[in-house]
Design a protein around this motif. Structure first.
Motif, mmCIF file in Angstrom:
data_model
loop_
_atom_site.group_PDB
_atom_site.id
_atom_site.type_symbol
_atom_site.label_atom_id
_atom_site.label_comp_id
_atom_site.label_asym_id
_atom_site.label_seq_id
_atom_site.Cartn_x
_atom_site.Cartn_y
_atom_site.Cartn_z
ATOM 1 N N SER A 1 19.422 -56.993 7.610
ATOM 2 C CA SER A 1 18.209 -57.783 7.791
ATOM 3 C C SER A 1 17.139 -56.888 8.416
ATOM 4 C CB SER A 1 18.486 -58.982 8.709
ATOM 5 O OG SER A 1 17.273 -59.583 9.121
ATOM 6 N N LEU A 2 16.133 -56.525 7.631
ATOM 7 C CA LEU A 2 15.085 -55.657 8.163
ATOM 8 C C LEU A 2 14.298 -56.312 9.299
ATOM 9 C CD1 LEU A 2 13.693 -53.849 4.987
ATOM 10 C CD2 LEU A 2 15.086 -52.887 6.830
ATOM 11 N N PRO A 3 14.044 -57.624 9.243
ATOM 12 C CA PRO A 3 13.371 -58.228 10.408
ATOM 13 C C PRO A 3 14.183 -58.085 11.688
ATOM 14 C CG PRO A 3 13.163 -59.673 8.513
ATOM 15 C CD PRO A 3 14.139 -58.594 8.123
ATOM 16 N N LEU A 4 15.492 -58.292 11.620
ATOM 17 C CA LEU A 4 16.333 -58.139 12.806
ATOM 18 C C LEU A 4 16.335 -56.687 13.266
ATOM 19 C CD1 LEU A 4 18.269 -59.099 14.941
ATOM 20 C CD2 LEU A 4 20.142 -58.909 13.263
ATOM 21 N N ALA A 5 16.448 -55.751 12.334
ATOM 22 C CA ALA A 5 16.390 -54.329 12.696
ATOM 23 C C ALA A 5 15.056 -53.997 13.356
ATOM 24 C CB ALA A 5 16.603 -53.466 11.460
ATOM 25 N N ARG A 6 13.985 -54.557 12.826
ATOM 26 C CA ARG A 6 12.650 -54.279 13.377
ATOM 27 C C ARG A 6 12.542 -54.713 14.834
ATOM 28 N NH1 ARG A 6 7.096 -57.578 11.801
ATOM 29 N NH2 ARG A 6 5.907 -56.866 13.619
ATOM 30 N N TYR A 7 12.916 -55.960 15.126
ATOM 31 C CA TYR A 7 12.731 -56.459 16.494
ATOM 32 C C TYR A 7 13.738 -55.845 17.457
ATOM 33 C CZ TYR A 7 9.547 -59.661 14.237
ATOM 34 O OH TYR A 7 8.503 -60.172 13.501
ATOM 35 N N SER A 8 14.895 -55.488 16.952
ATOM 36 C CA SER A 8 15.861 -54.777 17.787
ATOM 37 C C SER A 8 15.327 -53.393 18.137
ATOM 38 C CB SER A 8 17.202 -54.666 17.062
ATOM 39 O OG SER A 8 17.761 -55.954 16.818
ATOM 40 N N MET A 9 14.741 -52.717 17.160
ATOM 41 C CA MET A 9 14.140 -51.408 17.428
ATOM 42 C C MET A 9 12.983 -51.523 18.417
ATOM 43 S SD MET A 9 14.068 -49.394 13.782
ATOM 44 C CE MET A 9 15.541 -49.168 12.785
ATOM 45 N N GLU A 10 12.169 -52.560 18.278
ATOM 46 C CA GLU A 10 11.048 -52.738 19.208
ATOM 47 C C GLU A 10 11.563 -52.914 20.636
ATOM 48 O OE1 GLU A 10 8.312 -55.776 18.060
ATOM 49 O OE2 GLU A 10 7.842 -54.836 16.138
ATOM 50 N N ALA A 11 12.641 -53.673 20.790
ATOM 51 C CA ALA A 11 13.218 -53.874 22.126
ATOM 52 C C ALA A 11 13.725 -52.551 22.696
ATOM 53 C CB ALA A 11 14.352 -54.889 22.054
ATOM 54 N N VAL A 12 14.404 -51.773 21.866
ATOM 55 C CA VAL A 12 14.926 -50.483 22.320
ATOM 56 C C VAL A 12 13.778 -49.541 22.673
ATOM 57 C CG1 VAL A 12 16.177 -48.412 21.594
ATOM 58 C CG2 VAL A 12 17.105 -50.673 21.068
ATOM 59 N N GLY A 13 12.760 -49.501 21.814
ATOM 60 C CA GLY A 13 11.632 -48.600 22.049
ATOM 61 C C GLY A 13 10.900 -48.895 23.350
ATOM 62 N N ALA A 14 10.830 -50.174 23.722
ATOM 63 C CA ALA A 14 10.113 -50.567 24.939
ATOM 64 C C ALA A 14 11.021 -50.626 26.162
ATOM 65 C CB ALA A 14 9.451 -51.928 24.730
ATOM 66 N N SER A 15 12.309 -50.337 25.982
ATOM 67 C CA SER A 15 13.266 -50.494 27.079
ATOM 68 C C SER A 15 13.195 -49.377 28.109
ATOM 69 C CB SER A 15 14.695 -50.562 26.524
ATOM 70 O OG SER A 15 15.095 -49.288 26.016
#
Length: 362
Positions: free
Chosen positions: A74-88
């Motif tokens: 799921s690209l949407p799930l991958a996208r928001y997971s990546m955003e969380a990691v990037g801002a962590s």
């Protein structure tokens, strides 16, 4: 409002009415993240509130969950997971994003998601990876007509960190009517700044397809200088209703004049003239005066207009790099005002993601 299932249902659509449920789910942290992900996966394109919970869950425990979803189908799930990691701020986790970005055996769509997520975190490894990616992609595009979305996303991520050195590449794509990424490149100029962009946007605004002119109006408004005003005024005279209405809408906000319909353009132009006559080149204007970011925050704080709040949220994020949406979600507008005041943004200066930029020439 107690059960997790009820919170998920209330949070799903996002928006003002869902804010309490979103905050409650975020307060529960990683303990409910798996349930949030499962609910999101049912309808990922119509669950903005659950997406917000995913991307704002950044605790070490949550990051462990996100790492398992970076490769989701799921690209949407991958996208928001990546955003969380990037801002962590989690260096080890962010390295996973760098690995995805630089792995040329991966699909470019997923690499582009990683590039976007890395716009939230800057260190020497991240910046080096983004620059190398842009340079490699630019060479591949020139030789093989490769897809350009990855290049654009990486250029924008660099711009968010104050590095606009690769932004001229966007002008080539934005000017190319044969490029499938032309629209994306025009939108990228909302963040990336480079000499020649106003002329490029002016050319794009005359494209037979009105969508390009509509997209060009926003980066012109965000530049807010005299030459941008002149370009928007020319667009306001377009025979295409969507183009003229969009240009006038941005002109009202730039000049601080009262809204008028397109059929009252001559009246509007007379009202704009004295404001424009006081404008100087090389200064960013807003509401008829050199832009005052603190005043924009005050307008946001005291407005009940949902449309205006959304517009100002986006604009302030672009200018300051501060998480304005998060401040609204957590009802911390007063804290937002203090933070902006502490940053001492200069009047009339052009900022992108909190970095001072020169007004571009042409």
């Amino acid at each position: 409002m107690s059960s997790t299932e009820e919170l998920l249902r209330l949070a799903q659509p996002g928006g003002k009415n869902a804010a309490v449920a979103i905050r409650r789910l975020l307060g529960l942290g990683a303990t409910v993240l798996d349930k949030v992900v499962t609910a999101f996966a049912v309808d990922p394109y119509n669950s903005p509130g659950l997406a917000e919970v995913i991307r704002r869950n950044r605790s070490p425990e949550a990051v462990s969950v996100h790492l398992g979803n970076l490769e989701s189908d799921s690209l949407p799930l991958a996208r928001y997971s990546m955003e969380a990691v990037g801002a962590s701020g989690n260096q080890a986790a962010i390295q996973h994003l760098v690995e995805i970005l630089t792995d040329e055996d991966r699909f470019e769509t997923r690499r582009a998601l990683a590039a976007s997520a890395l716009g939230a975190h800057a260190d020497s490894d991240v910046l080096a990876a983004l620059r190398e990616t842009v340079d490699r992609q630019a060479a591949r595009v020139a030789e093989e007509e490769e897809p350009q979305s990855l290049l654009i996303k990486a250029v924008v991520a660099l711009a968010k960190h104050g590095d606009h050195s690769r932004a001229p590449l966007l002008l080539e794509i934005a000017s190319n009517p044969d490029s499938e990424a032309q629209e994306e490149a025009v939108q990228a100029l909302e963040v990336a700044v480079t000499d020649g962009m106003i002329e490029t946007l002016a050319t794009v605004s005359r494209d037979p397809s009105p969508i390009f002119a509509v997209l060009a109006a926003k980066p012109l408004f965000l530049l807010g200088d005299l030459k941008s005003y002149e370009t928007l005024q020319a667009m306001a005279q377009s025979d295409e209703h969507d183009v003229s209405q969009t240009a006038m809408s941005y002109l009202w906000r730039l000049l601080g004049t009262e809204p008028r319909d397109v059929d009252q353009l001559n009246v509007a132009r007379r009202e704009w003239a004295p404001v424009a006559s006081a404008m100087s080149r090389g200064i960013c204007y807003r509401a008829g005066r050199p832009v005052d970011i603190t005043q924009l925050v005050e307008t946001l704080r005291h407005s009940d207009d949902t449309w205006l709040i959304g517009q100002l949220t986006d604009e302030l994020q672009n200018r300051t790099g501060i998480d304005v949406q998060g401040a609204i979600l957590w009802e911390q507008q007063q804290e937002l005002a203090h933070l902006v005041n502490e940053r001492r943004f200069a009047l009339g200066a052009l900022y992108r993601w909190g970095h001072l930029q020169e007004i571009p020439c042409g």
